[in-house]
Design a protein around this motif. Structure first.
Motif, PDB file in Angstrom:
ATOM      1  N   VAL A  79     -10.133 -13.035   6.851  1.00 48.43           N
ATOM      2  CA  VAL A  79     -10.946 -12.814   6.031  1.00 48.43           C
ATOM      3  C   VAL A  79     -10.469 -11.573   5.232  1.00 48.43           C
ATOM      4  O   VAL A  79     -10.063 -10.535   5.543  1.00 48.43           O
ATOM      5  N   LYS A  80     -10.562 -11.951   3.809  1.00 49.19           N
ATOM      6  CA  LYS A  80     -10.060 -10.984   2.962  1.00 49.19           C
ATOM      7  C   LYS A  80     -11.054  -9.871   2.377  1.00 49.19           C
ATOM      8  O   LYS A  80     -12.287 -10.193   2.107  1.00 49.19           O
ATOM      9  N   VAL A  81     -10.815  -8.668   2.580  1.00 48.74           N
ATOM     10  CA  VAL A  81     -11.546  -7.609   2.196  1.00 48.74           C
ATOM     11  C   VAL A  81     -10.943  -6.766   0.862  1.00 48.74           C
ATOM     12  O   VAL A  81      -9.892  -6.394   0.915  1.00 48.74           O
ATOM     13  N   ASN A  82     -11.833  -6.327   0.109  1.00 41.81           N
ATOM     14  CA  ASN A  82     -11.386  -5.537  -1.255  1.00 41.81           C
ATOM     15  C   ASN A  82     -12.539  -4.468  -1.360  1.00 41.81           C
ATOM     16  O   ASN A  82     -13.576  -5.185  -1.638  1.00 41.81           O
ATOM     17  N   MET A  83     -12.258  -3.379  -1.432  1.00 43.25           N
ATOM     18  CA  MET A  83     -13.127  -2.299  -1.661  1.00 43.25           C
ATOM     19  C   MET A  83     -12.614  -1.211  -2.558  1.00 43.25           C
ATOM     20  O   MET A  83     -11.516  -0.913  -2.358  1.00 43.25           O
ATOM     21  N   THR A 127     -12.488  13.304  -1.657  1.00 43.51           N
ATOM     22  CA  THR A 127     -11.282  12.209  -1.489  1.00 43.51           C
ATOM     23  C   THR A 127     -11.044  11.771  -2.760  1.00 43.51           C
ATOM     24  O   THR A 127     -11.936  11.141  -3.244  1.00 43.51           O
ATOM     25  N   PRO A 128      -9.999  11.596  -3.385  1.00 48.37           N
ATOM     26  CA  PRO A 128      -9.944  10.886  -4.670  1.00 48.37           C
ATOM     27  C   PRO A 128      -9.842   9.557  -4.594  1.00 48.37           C
ATOM     28  O   PRO A 128      -9.836   8.874  -3.371  1.00 48.37           O
ATOM     29  N   LYS A 129     -10.398   8.909  -5.489  1.00 46.57           N
ATOM     30  CA  LYS A 129     -10.729   7.360  -5.615  1.00 46.57           C
ATOM     31  C   LYS A 129      -9.491   6.724  -4.951  1.00 46.57           C
ATOM     32  O   LYS A 129      -8.413   6.751  -5.448  1.00 46.57           O
ATOM     33  N   PHE A 130     -10.115   5.516  -4.126  1.00 46.51           N
ATOM     34  CA  PHE A 130      -8.976   5.026  -3.698  1.00 46.51           C
ATOM     35  C   PHE A 130      -9.595   3.526  -3.456  1.00 46.51           C
ATOM     36  O   PHE A 130     -10.570   3.269  -3.307  1.00 46.51           O
ATOM     37  N   SER A 131      -8.477   2.418  -3.138  1.00 50.09           N
ATOM     38  CA  SER A 131      -9.013   1.110  -2.858  1.00 50.09           C
ATOM     39  C   SER A 131      -8.566   0.656  -1.491  1.00 50.09           C
ATOM     40  O   SER A 131      -7.419   1.093  -0.954  1.00 50.09           O
ATOM     41  N   VAL A 132      -9.411  -0.399  -0.938  1.00 54.88           N
ATOM     42  CA  VAL A 132      -8.742  -1.002   0.345  1.00 54.88           C
ATOM     43  C   VAL A 132      -8.686  -2.589   0.087  1.00 54.88           C
ATOM     44  O   VAL A 132      -9.663  -3.014  -0.323  1.00 54.88           O
ATOM     45  N   SER A 133      -7.445  -3.140   0.241  1.00 54.51           N
ATOM     46  CA  SER A 133      -7.101  -4.400   0.128  1.00 54.51           C
ATOM     47  C   SER A 133      -6.496  -4.995   1.261  1.00 54.51           C
ATOM     48  O   SER A 133      -5.026  -4.715   1.420  1.00 54.51           O
ATOM     49  N   THR A 134      -7.070  -5.773   2.122  1.00 51.67           N
ATOM     50  CA  THR A 134      -6.627  -6.043   3.173  1.00 51.67           C
ATOM     51  C   THR A 134      -7.174  -7.543   4.008  1.00 51.67           C
ATOM     52  O   THR A 134      -8.004  -7.748   3.255  1.00 51.67           O
ATOM     53  N   CYS A 135      -6.575  -7.993   5.091  1.00 48.72           N
ATOM     54  CA  CYS A 135      -6.864  -9.313   5.584  1.00 48.72           C
ATOM     55  C   CYS A 135      -7.009  -8.950   7.001  1.00 48.72           C
ATOM     56  O   CYS A 135      -6.510  -8.575   7.715  1.00 48.72           O
ATOM     57  N   LEU A 136      -8.364  -9.248   7.338  1.00 53.11           N
ATOM     58  CA  LEU A 136      -8.850  -9.125   8.758  1.00 53.11           C
ATOM     59  C   LEU A 136      -8.644 -10.317   9.587  1.00 53.11           C
ATOM     60  O   LEU A 136      -8.933 -11.310   9.218  1.00 53.11           O
ATOM     61  N   ASN A 137      -7.737 -10.345  10.477  1.00 50.61           N
ATOM     62  CA  ASN A 137      -7.398 -11.378  11.484  1.00 50.61           C
ATOM     63  C   ASN A 137      -8.434 -11.382  12.759  1.00 50.61           C
ATOM     64  O   ASN A 137      -8.002 -10.769  13.526  1.00 50.61           O
ATOM     65  N   ILE A 138      -9.437 -12.194  12.387  1.00 48.13           N
ATOM     66  CA  ILE A 138     -10.487 -12.169  13.290  1.00 48.13           C
ATOM     67  C   ILE A 138     -10.287 -13.357  14.545  1.00 48.13           C
ATOM     68  O   ILE A 138     -10.399 -14.490  14.101  1.00 48.13           O
ATOM     69  N   VAL A 139     -10.128 -13.079  15.596  1.00 49.59           N
ATOM     70  CA  VAL A 139      -9.879 -13.915  16.934  1.00 49.59           C
ATOM     71  C   VAL A 139     -11.351 -14.374  17.154  1.00 49.59           C
ATOM     72  O   VAL A 139     -12.290 -13.443  17.653  1.00 49.59           O
ATOM     73  N   TYR A 140     -11.743 -15.667  16.887  1.00 49.31           N
ATOM     74  CA  TYR A 140     -12.899 -16.147  17.240  1.00 49.31           C
ATOM     75  C   TYR A 140     -12.811 -17.455  18.213  1.00 49.31           C
ATOM     76  O   TYR A 140     -12.183 -18.414  17.613  1.00 49.31           O
ATOM     77  N   TYR A 189      -4.339   3.134   9.252  1.00 54.33           N
ATOM     78  CA  TYR A 189      -5.186   2.128   8.217  1.00 54.33           C
ATOM     79  C   TYR A 189      -4.411   1.219   7.315  1.00 54.33           C
ATOM     80  O   TYR A 189      -3.411   2.030   6.781  1.00 54.33           O
ATOM     81  N   LYS A 190      -4.629   0.190   6.972  1.00 56.50           N
ATOM     82  CA  LYS A 190      -3.568  -0.741   6.426  1.00 56.50           C
ATOM     83  C   LYS A 190      -4.354  -1.088   4.951  1.00 56.50           C
ATOM     84  O   LYS A 190      -5.557  -1.300   5.050  1.00 56.50           O
ATOM     85  N   GLY A 191      -3.465  -1.367   3.896  1.00 59.75           N
ATOM     86  CA  GLY A 191      -4.256  -1.815   2.838  1.00 59.75           C
ATOM     87  C   GLY A 191      -4.541  -0.726   1.864  1.00 59.75           C
ATOM     88  O   GLY A 191      -5.510  -1.155   1.080  1.00 59.75           O
ATOM     89  N   LEU A 192      -4.305   0.547   2.045  1.00 60.63           N
ATOM     90  CA  LEU A 192      -5.067   1.490   1.183  1.00 60.63           C
ATOM     91  C   LEU A 192      -4.054   1.926  -0.061  1.00 60.63           C
ATOM     92  O   LEU A 192      -2.907   1.866   0.201  1.00 60.63           O
ATOM     93  N   LYS A 193      -4.974   1.875  -1.122  1.00 64.57           N
ATOM     94  CA  LYS A 193      -3.888   2.402  -2.170  1.00 64.57           C
ATOM     95  C   LYS A 193      -4.762   3.544  -2.967  1.00 64.57           C
ATOM     96  O   LYS A 193      -5.912   3.471  -3.201  1.00 64.57           O
TER      97      LYS A 193
END
Length: 373
Positions: A296-300, A276-289, A197-201
């Protein structure tokens, strides 16, 4: 002596099942060695909780011996998405458990032995416990080069980790548990303990990677039963008591009142993931279409295992604004979980306009979102 596995159930049926619970909690000696007949990680972790909560460790110290079928066990304050490959665990049907002690993530299978030393908080001394384990192994095989480090690991040949440590200190009681790698599947171990998993803080306690080795690689003539017997014998000698192992069934309510409720709690999503202690996800999805790649940038933000804040930066016209808003609204407050997100996506798809290209785009986005989990 430790009985061969084929005799364990016989002993349990003839002796342990009819042992009154008072007989388990107190014997004439000041120390007790018990071994679980179960290989279920949740049942064995529940036994640790039960002993810690119910036994009078002033009167009697306990060594608990146990082995598990394939499982990944994370520490009390760890993030499973950060520590392991959850997708691979699901594919291989490997259980994930969160223990009540701190420390790092470990992989268990039947080639791994688990040892738990129970004492009062005042008597707690994990260095002495680990030295006892090394002494037992050296008595069995004097040629083995083993030593205990300042980090409370046991190293083989000054380099390979064969045992890691974790502990729980209660108000008056304490336990220290450690692993002992005998013949674990190192390929599976290294695969499942590698997070994709990428973009985890996260501020969760991270594990410290180490080179590992099985004891049986060093000496193939060893068996798990020999090691368990040697450690039990050394423990008994240290406490001046008889070398005897009592086998227990972790599902026996007559022996361990309330144990099944403890087991059920350890299996809940709220405990395994929700703690699970609080965490964030900040990543970019490279969707092949079609013939292009969509970024697609995702921040959660995820708290207690649930999505607290959700932002998905989509190119204009990729999805109708109303549908995009429903997606974000549905994800907010939901579990950070592929099953729940799959259900949400399917529900929303049913209210989508009947448009094949729109459905294709929707499915691609949701599939990539699920891959984050």
């Amino acid at each position: 002596m430790v009985l061969q596995p084929s005799l364990k159930n016989c002993l349990w049926l003839s002796c342990v099942l009819r042992t009154p619970k008072a007989g388990f909690r107190s014997t004439a000696s000041g120390a007790l060695v018990i071994q679980s007949v179960s290989n279920d990680v949740y049942q064995n972790l529940a036994v640790e909780d039960w002993i810690h909560d119910h036994m009078d460790l002033e009167k009697q110290q306990v060594l608990f011996l146990w082995r598990n079928s394939p499982a990944v066990v994370i520490g009390r304050h760890q993030n499973p998405w950060q520590e392991c490959n959850l997708r691979l665990l699901r594919q291989k049907n490997i259980k994930l458990a969160r223990r009540r002690s701190g420390g790092g993530t470990v992989y268990h299978d039947l080639g791994n032995i688990n040892l738990t030393f129970f004492t009062t908080k005042k008597r707690y001394e994990r260095m002495e416990n680990l030295k006892l384990v090394v002494k037992a192994l050296k008595a069995l095989r004097p040629q083995l080069d083993m030593h205990v480090t300042d980090r409370y690991d046991i190293l083989l040949d000054r380099h390979y980790k064969i045992s890691g440590t974790a502990a729980k200190l209660g108000r008056t009681s304490a336990y220290h548990h450690c692993t002992l790698l005998c013949n674990a599947d190192k390929f599976v171990l290294s695969s499942v303990l590698k997070s994709p998993y990428k973009g985890l803080k996260s501020n969760a306690t991270p594990s410290v990677p180490a080179s590992v080795k099985n004891l049986f690689e060093e000496d193939p003539s060893l068996t798990s039963e020999m090691l368990l017997d040697a450690i039990a014998k050394e423990y008994a000698m240290h406490h001046h008591t008889d070398h005897h192992i009592t086998l227990i069934n972790p599902a026996d309510e007559t022996l361990l009142p309330g144990i099944n409720n403890k087991t059920k709690e350890l299996q809940t999503w709220e405990w395994v993931y929700g703690k699970t202690p609080k965490f964030s996800v900040s990543t970019c999805l490279n969707i092949v279409y079609k013939d292009s790649i969509l970024d697609v940038k995702v921040n959660m933000d995820v708290k207690h295992g649930r999505i607290e804040v959700c932002n998905i930066d989509l190119p204009e016209q990729w999805l109708p604004p109303a549908l995009y808003s429903k997606l974000v609204k549905s994800l907010t407050g939901s579990k950070f979980c592929p099953n729940e997100t799959t259900t949400l996506a399917a529900t929303l798809l049913r209210v989508c306009p009947q448009d094949d290209e729109l459905h294709s785009r929707w499915n691609l986005l949701c599939e990539n979102m699920i891959m984050l989990m």
